[in-house]
Design a protein around this motif. Structure first.
Motif, PDB file in Angstrom:
ATOM      1  N   ASN A 164       0.818  -1.203   0.000  1.00 23.97           N
ATOM      2  CA  ASN A 164       0.000   0.000   0.000  1.00 23.97           C
ATOM      3  C   ASN A 164       0.853   1.254   0.000  1.00 23.97           C
ATOM      4  O   ASN A 164       2.000   1.238   0.448  1.00 23.97           O
ATOM      5  CB  ASN A 164      -0.921   0.018   1.223  1.00 23.97           C
ATOM      6  N   LEU A 207      -5.436   9.133   1.989  1.00 23.40           N
ATOM      7  CA  LEU A 207      -5.929   7.772   1.980  1.00 23.40           C
ATOM      8  C   LEU A 207      -4.828   6.796   1.607  1.00 23.40           C
ATOM      9  O   LEU A 207      -3.817   7.175   1.024  1.00 23.40           O
ATOM     10  CB  LEU A 207      -7.141   7.613   1.061  1.00 23.40           C
ATOM     11  N   VAL A 265      -3.936   3.474  -0.521  1.00 27.24           N
ATOM     12  CA  VAL A 265      -4.378   2.705  -1.687  1.00 27.24           C
ATOM     13  C   VAL A 265      -3.305   1.666  -2.008  1.00 27.24           C
ATOM     14  O   VAL A 265      -2.167   1.765  -1.548  1.00 27.24           O
ATOM     15  CB  VAL A 265      -4.623   3.616  -2.913  1.00 27.24           C
ATOM     16  N   CYS A 297      -2.369   1.767  -8.109  1.00 31.15           N
ATOM     17  CA  CYS A 297      -3.615   2.534  -8.170  1.00 31.15           C
ATOM     18  C   CYS A 297      -3.415   3.749  -9.077  1.00 31.15           C
ATOM     19  O   CYS A 297      -2.355   4.370  -9.085  1.00 31.15           O
ATOM     20  CB  CYS A 297      -3.996   2.985  -6.757  1.00 31.15           C
ATOM     21  N   GLN A 324      -8.802   6.075  -9.859  1.00 29.12           N
ATOM     22  CA  GLN A 324      -9.222   5.136  -8.812  1.00 29.12           C
ATOM     23  C   GLN A 324      -9.133   5.784  -7.434  1.00 29.12           C
ATOM     24  O   GLN A 324     -10.033   5.644  -6.607  1.00 29.12           O
ATOM     25  CB  GLN A 324      -8.366   3.867  -8.859  1.00 29.12           C
ATOM     26  N   ALA A 325      -8.062   6.500  -7.176  1.00 30.67           N
ATOM     27  CA  ALA A 325      -7.882   7.144  -5.871  1.00 30.67           C
ATOM     28  C   ALA A 325      -8.929   8.235  -5.654  1.00 30.67           C
ATOM     29  O   ALA A 325      -9.475   8.361  -4.556  1.00 30.67           O
ATOM     30  CB  ALA A 325      -6.476   7.716  -5.752  1.00 30.67           C
ATOM     31  N   ARG A 375     -11.935   8.371  -6.900  1.00 36.78           N
ATOM     32  CA  ARG A 375     -13.225   7.708  -6.642  1.00 36.78           C
ATOM     33  C   ARG A 375     -13.269   7.122  -5.225  1.00 36.78           C
ATOM     34  O   ARG A 375     -14.286   7.206  -4.545  1.00 36.78           O
ATOM     35  CB  ARG A 375     -13.496   6.646  -7.692  1.00 36.78           C
ATOM     36  N   ARG A 376     -12.164   6.550  -4.757  1.00 40.35           N
ATOM     37  CA  ARG A 376     -12.124   5.961  -3.410  1.00 40.35           C
ATOM     38  C   ARG A 376     -12.114   7.010  -2.313  1.00 40.35           C
ATOM     39  O   ARG A 376     -12.508   6.734  -1.178  1.00 40.35           O
ATOM     40  CB  ARG A 376     -10.906   5.057  -3.280  1.00 40.35           C
ATOM     41  N   SER A 377     -11.657   8.214  -2.644  1.00 41.86           N
ATOM     42  CA  SER A 377     -11.546   9.263  -1.619  1.00 41.86           C
ATOM     43  C   SER A 377     -12.899   9.765  -1.138  1.00 41.86           C
ATOM     44  O   SER A 377     -13.002  10.298  -0.047  1.00 41.86           O
ATOM     45  CB  SER A 377     -10.747  10.440  -2.173  1.00 41.86           C
TER      46      SER A 377
END
Length: 105
Positions: A12, A30, A32, A36, A40-41, A43-45
């Motif tokens: 990670n 965050l 990840v 990544c 993607q990051a 959207r995940r945030s």
């Protein structure tokens, strides 16, 4: 040494997602997985849920002030920035200021 005992956190990385409006600043750190992408990051945030109106198809993104494609693979400690559209053209703004200074008065 048994590779199955390897620390999973080594896979990670930590990154930040940043977005600012005139009234609000959004900064989220965050974790990840390696490999990544910027998209993607983001959207995940959760920034797309927290701040309606961000459109990744229209708004450029970047790392540390340099525009990058959404497919860019992230590295440890990268700061992802989502850029807002310009309200005024910087060249036009400079021209207007220069004209105002040149006026007698």
């Amino acid at each position: 040494m048994d590779d199955s005992l390897a620390e999973p956190a080594a896979q990670n990385i930590t990154v930040q997602v940043c977005y600012a409006t005139p009234l609000r600043e959004y900064l989220r750190e965050l974790t990840v997985e390696r490999g990544c992408t910027i998209e993607q990051a983001i959207r995940r945030s959760g920034v797309l849920d927290d701040i309606p109106g961000i459109d990744l198809a229209l708004q450029p993104v970047g790392l540390y002030g340099k525009k990058k494609p959404l497919e860019t693979v992230l590295r440890e400690r990268d700061r992802i920035e989502i850029y807002r559209p310009l309200v005024a053209d910087p060249k036009e703004s400079r021209r207007k200021r220069a004209e105002k200074k040149a006026q007698p008065g």
